[in-house]
Scaffold this active site. Structure first.
Site, PDB file in Angstrom:
ATOM      1  N   ARG A 211       5.176   0.499  -5.871  1.00 45.59           N
ATOM      2  CA  ARG A 211       5.076  -0.304  -4.661  1.00 45.59           C
ATOM      3  C   ARG A 211       4.179  -1.527  -4.857  1.00 45.59           C
ATOM      4  O   ARG A 211       4.198  -2.446  -4.054  1.00 45.59           O
ATOM      5  CB  ARG A 211       4.505   0.543  -3.513  1.00 45.59           C
TER       6      ARG A 211
ATOM      7  N   HIS B 267      20.484 -36.171  -6.407  1.00 50.07           N
ATOM      8  CA  HIS B 267      19.757 -36.650  -5.229  1.00 50.07           C
ATOM      9  C   HIS B 267      18.248 -36.491  -5.394  1.00 50.07           C
ATOM     10  O   HIS B 267      17.507 -36.572  -4.413  1.00 50.07           O
ATOM     11  CB  HIS B 267      20.247 -35.909  -3.975  1.00 50.07           C
TER      12      HIS B 267
ATOM     13  N   CYS C  45       0.814  -1.226   0.000  1.00 47.00           N
ATOM     14  CA  CYS C  45       0.000   0.000   0.000  1.00 47.00           C
ATOM     15  C   CYS C  45       0.845   1.274   0.000  1.00 47.00           C
ATOM     16  O   CYS C  45       1.926   1.312   0.581  1.00 47.00           O
ATOM     17  CB  CYS C  45      -0.871   0.039   1.243  1.00 47.00           C
TER      18      CYS C  45
ATOM     19  N   GLY D 271      -0.630  -1.055   6.437  1.00 46.59           N
ATOM     20  CA  GLY D 271      -0.216  -1.921   7.540  1.00 46.59           C
ATOM     21  C   GLY D 271      -1.327  -2.869   7.914  1.00 46.59           C
ATOM     22  O   GLY D 271      -2.107  -3.297   7.061  1.00 46.59           O
TER      23      GLY D 271
ATOM     24  N   LYS E  92      14.024 -14.623  -9.982  1.00 48.61           N
ATOM     25  CA  LYS E  92      13.920 -13.609 -11.035  1.00 48.61           C
ATOM     26  C   LYS E  92      13.047 -14.124 -12.183  1.00 48.61           C
ATOM     27  O   LYS E  92      12.179 -13.421 -12.681  1.00 48.61           O
ATOM     28  CB  LYS E  92      15.331 -13.297 -11.527  1.00 48.61           C
TER      29      LYS E  92
HETATM   30  C1  F6R Z   1      12.598 -10.149  -5.861  1.00 55.44           C
HETATM   31  C2  F6R Z   1      12.376  -9.128  -4.870  1.00 55.44           C
HETATM   32  C3  F6R Z   1      11.938  -9.546  -3.508  1.00 55.44           C
HETATM   33  C4  F6R Z   1      12.640  -8.692  -2.439  1.00 55.44           C
HETATM   34  C5  F6R Z   1      12.104  -9.031  -1.040  1.00 55.44           C
HETATM   35  C6  F6R Z   1      12.822  -8.248   0.034  1.00 55.44           C
HETATM   36  O1  F6R Z   1      13.064  -9.597  -7.047  1.00 55.44           O
HETATM   37  O2  F6R Z   1      12.538  -7.966  -5.122  1.00 55.44           O
HETATM   38  O3  F6R Z   1      12.168 -10.899  -3.285  1.00 55.44           O
HETATM   39  O4  F6R Z   1      14.009  -8.936  -2.510  1.00 55.44           O
HETATM   40  O5  F6R Z   1      10.740  -8.754  -0.974  1.00 55.44           O
HETATM   41  O6  F6R Z   1      12.721  -6.873  -0.168  1.00 55.44           O
HETATM   42  P1  F6R Z   1      13.725  -5.861   0.486  1.00 55.44           P
HETATM   43  O7  F6R Z   1      15.066  -6.076  -0.123  1.00 55.44           O
HETATM   44  O8  F6R Z   1      13.153  -4.527   0.200  1.00 55.44           O
HETATM   45  O9  F6R Z   1      13.764  -6.195   1.952  1.00 55.44           O
END
Ligand code: F6R
Length: 598
Positions: A29, A499, A2, A102, A480
């Site tokens: 976001r 394995h 959010c 939140g 990725k």
């Molecule tokens: C994958 C990705 C997520 C973030 C994860 C942690 O490309 O971006 O897996 O790495 O949500 O986010 P941060 O680094 O902001 O704590």
């Protein structure tokens, strides 16, 4: 995750349109619905919609003029993706509007409280399935039934909330905005006779660079010319410094690239260059805290968890120290081993990841020392840590982490060299790495990978193998590919294949083999041979070609920084797969850039 926005000024403006634009800046976001509330001609204007903010018809917003507005982009947690669940949420009379980022963990208890107090008037009061909606009703209850002012009611409601929140509220007829935070991000921007509130700076960067970050359990009252920050529990005034944002809006635009993800991948020689410009003294202080600890942990989530694992490997190989890397959400089980001689290094791009914050709260409760490796200054993790090193990657807009991941690798290496007392050697090595990446990472690399991707776009499964430093990269590669191409991908340590997973290999199954020039090369070649003899279609990412490869992606030989050379081609491969399959690589489905819920 959010995004929230609030505005208050002393002259009438097209506030709904301005809020819409601010929400567009927070689109990165991740969200599924959005909404705006504004006071116009002493009446509440509101709009809510499911889908893209940038596609909103702006003509309806154009006509709304006023001094106060709030807005929200929602990433569904409590209740489905519907207009009714989108924020803002209102009291029954539609005079109070609230946006929230939140979780209100005790929303059921608050509903019961309201039900008991309001009796029959409670029936039909709630219009949504969200946890948030308890907030405007609670404020309204304190105003209507306990005769409190809007501010006193807001504070009273805030004290009842359990969970994590950044909340902004407005009320028709009141010339101020109220906001509070505990655990979720909130930043204030100060303009000329106007103030802004947002989850992140880009929302108002067009208007001001002067910012202030309220702390946990603080609330603020803002009018066009005044801002008062107080502790939520004691109501005591809090003084905090205004700071100036130095980075540019330009570094948060696509600069001619079709997508942020591609731009962020292609600018990695630049972001790596910035990442390695760490002050020696700061690295030394950071390393000293690590050195003086009895137990050393790295924690992170998703991509950052894979980088945390690399941190563990680097401190073992370069500095001969034992560390343990865990994902934030699984860290609590190690609580029993923490004490004031433990150090926890949090790895996070955003500095807002709820699962990492949760791990850090556990560490804090046991008096352990908290260090952080972050991209976002002033973020919640930054505020919790004793010392923070910043990776200086600039804003990462695409949801998939690319340039932040390689910058994390670079700084983790420097930390390990500092811990080993060999910082000068580490810096020299990293300067060479930046030069090599700059020479190698040209549009031709992207183009060559695009040609390979055409052969993979219709595949259902893809596997990646690597050993040693490349094992966490095999896992990161899988994330990725999964997140932007939606192809099933899995990463394995090369030795683990026989394995179990080798049973999945059929004629034509694509497997990416990460084979840098290091001690893993010979074993990786054996593993690749095993795969080929079972019909796998092998794509080698390596400094040297091999008869074992069906396709070869050449990369520079970066020595211990080989993870950087291995992951960049995979980022490009994932990006081109996403585009070829018709996906939006910048905003993959179901994902959010900043995961601020558990
Ligand atoms: C994958 C990705 C997520 C973030 C994860 C942690 O490309 O971006 O897996 O790495 O949500 O986010 P941060 O680094 O902001 O704590």
């Amino acid at each position: 995750m959010c995004g929230i926005f609030g505005y208050i000024g002393n002259t009438k403006k097209k506030v709904a349109l301005m809020t819409n634009k601010a929400l567009c800046e927070l689109e990165y976001r991740g969200y599924d619905s959005w909404g705006i509330a504004a006071e116009s001609d002493k009446k509440m204007f509101s709009v809510k919609a499911v889908g893209k903010i940038s596609l909103a018809s702006t003509s309806a917003l154009q006509g709304i003029e006023g001094n106060v507005a709030i807005g929200h982009s929602r990433w569904a947690t409590h209740g489905g993706v519907t207009e009714a669940n989108a924020h803002p949420h209102f009291n029954g009379a539609h005079t109070i509007a609230v946006v929230h980022n939140g979780i209100v963990e005790n929303h059921d208890a608050i509903k019961s409280f309201l039900c008991e107090k309001l009796g029959n008037a409670f029936d039909g009061l709630f219009c949504s399935e969200t946890d948030t909606e308890v907030i405007p009703h609670l404020i309204d209850y304190f105003i209507t039934h306990e005769k409190k002012t809007f501010e006193a009611a807001f504070v009273e409601a805030g004290r009842m909330l359990e969970g994590r929140y950044a909340v902004v509220a407005m009320k028709i007829g009141e010339p101020y905005l109220l906001a509070m935070r505990d655990g979720s991000p909130l930043v204030i921007g100060k303009g000329n006779h106007e103030y802004f509130l947002a989850s992140d700076v880009p929302a108002f960067l067009l208007h001001t660079r002067t910012v202030l970050y309220p702390g946990d359990r603080e609330y603020l009252k803002i009018s066009a010319d005044t801002m008062l920050l107080r502790n939520l529990d004691t109501a005591k005034k809090v003084d905090r410094e205004w700071t100036t944002v130095t980075w540019d809006k330009g570094s948060a635009t696509k600069e001619g690239y079709p997508h942020y993800m591609l731009k962020e991948i292609m600018e990695q020689s630049l972001s790596l260059d910035k990442a390695i410009r760490q002050e020696d003294a700061k690295l030394a202080e950071f390393a000293k805290i690590m050195k003086d600890s009895e137990h050393l942990f790295f924690i992170g989530c998703g991509t950052a968890a894979k980088m945390a694992k690399l941190g563990e490997l680097y401190v073992a190989r370069i500095a001969g120290r034992l560390a343990h890397a865990y994902v934030g959400s699984e860290f609590k089980v190690y609580e029993q081993f923490l004490n004031k001689k433990s150090t926890i290094v949090a790895v996070s791009q955003s500095g807002e990841t709820a699962d990492v914050l949760e791990g850090l709260r556990v560490a804090d409760a046991m008096n352990a020392r908290i260090l952080a490796l972050l991209n976002v200054v002033g973020s919640s993790i930054d505020r919790m840590s004793k010392k923070t090193l910043f990776i200086n990657a600039g804003p990462e807009i695409a949801v998939a982490s690319t340039k932040a991941a390689t910058a994390q690798i670079a700084v983790l290496m420097l930390i390990a060299y500092a811990l080993a007392g060999k910082l000068a050697e580490g810096k020299h090595l990293m300067r060479g790495v930046v030069k090599d990446i700059k020479t190698w990472l040209t549009p031709d690399v992207s183009y060559d990978i695009q040609k390979i991707v055409v052969k993979l776009a219709k595949k259902n499964d893809l596997y990646i193998i690597g050993r040693g430093l490349s094992a966490p990269i095999a896992h990161e590669a899988a994330i990725k590919i999964q997140e932007v191409s939606y192809i099933h991908a899995e990463g394995f340590p090369g030795g683990e294949l026989k394995h179990g997973p080798i049973a999945l290999i059929e004629h034509g199954t694509p497997v990416i083999a990460l084979i840098p020039n290091d001690e893993t090369k010979r074993d990786m070649e054996s593993n690749t041979m095993e795969l080929r003899s079972r019909g796998a279609y092998v794509i080698g990412i390596a400094p040297e070609n091999s008869r074992l490869f069906d396709e070869w992606i050449p990369v520079p030989d970066l020595g211990p920084a080989s993870p950087i050379a291995s992951i960049i081609p995979i980022q490009l491969l994932a990006y081109h797969l996403a585009v070829l399959r018709g996906n939006d690589p910048d905003k993959p489905r179901n994902l959010a850039k900043s995961v601020t819920v558990k």
